[in-house]
Design an enzyme around this catalytic site. Sequence first.
Site: not given
Ligand code: PLP
Length: 385
Positions: A71-72, A151, A237, A325
Amino acid sequence: MRRVYLDHSATTPIRPEVLEAMLPYLRERYGNPSSLHHWGQEAKKAVEQAREAVAALISARPEEIVFTSGGTEADNLAVIGAAYANAAKGRHIITSSIEHHAVLDSMQYLERQGFKVTFLPVTAEGLVQVDEVGAAITPETILISIMHANNEVGTVQPVALIGQLAKEKGIILHSDAVQSAGKIPVDVDELGVDLLTLSAHKIYGPKGVGALYVRKGTRLDPIFHGGAQERKRRPGTENTPGIVGFGRAAALAKQEMATEARRLAALRDRLLDGLIKRIPDLVITGHREKRLPNHASVCVKYVEGESLLLSLDLQGVAASSGSACTSGSLEPSHVLLAMGLPHEVAQGSLRLTLGRENKEADVDYVLEILPPIVERLRAMSPLRC
Ligand code: PLP
């Protein structure tokens, strides 16, 4: 000791079916999807099948899915890639003040590159107001990024209404759907988004794999350079086993979402109602109805969230305070502060997020052990007046 995992917004366990699907691609089907031989083509086929399953979860077309490392990365690619690709049209971006750090920090990076970013406030329930988005738009605005579900407090944003606005003005709309996809319906056309972020490990898939949905025709620069994979949008890859696991997890989530959401919402309400009944001076954070079905978040006045977590952990319950985090620091969450909670209340934040393996008995266990923990911590709290 009894162990209850209530931190599914941080991450979820891999489902056995997902692991089974991945194993051959960690063992004998190890080909590089770019290779022309049998091994390569076998891996490529698996990646393309997973792409179809991930696309189906959000009613997109397979060719609009770009696999990433999570996600990041997808948030970075969306925000930075769209800003750079469209900078000639304007250099103004709109976002909210409660985004995940993957979006917020990307925005701050863009500010250092000369872009102007408006960070919109939210209501006390954590909602972005559509008219405020409208009022913030200027002729220079090229991108709006508003998360689908938060989140930390679980509030679901009016993305579809923002989508209509963005479409009228011809502005690219990105939404981070990491927490919502697989839990509530996410349809890219209904939401009117051009870019949408997904992550596998929040839906019982593996960590380190995610995706960015990119609507056909959306101008986006890559942020990585070095190959032609993912239609040159994300070279490197492919993580074949991870992508295969993501595909399986997405298919299962789609299949089970409606029934599982009903079951989880009932458990969540049992938990929230029980907490309100048993613990005085407790504030529910986030919107009571417009929230994720598995998400319960509160602030317990006169105690530190960290102390609550440690005490719960000693009794086998995994929870979190704010986002994973930021936990570890005693800074109150930027989300709760943006919602107008005072520092001392925000410090007592507790997030309990339910998942597939949780049952009523787990909720009842928390309702049994948490009130005495709160009482004990309050008795020695310097925060109590
Ligand atoms: N965006 C939101 C709303 C999230 O809750 C998170 C993870 O906690 C992320 C992005 C980041 O995703 P990833 O852990 O796959 O990098």
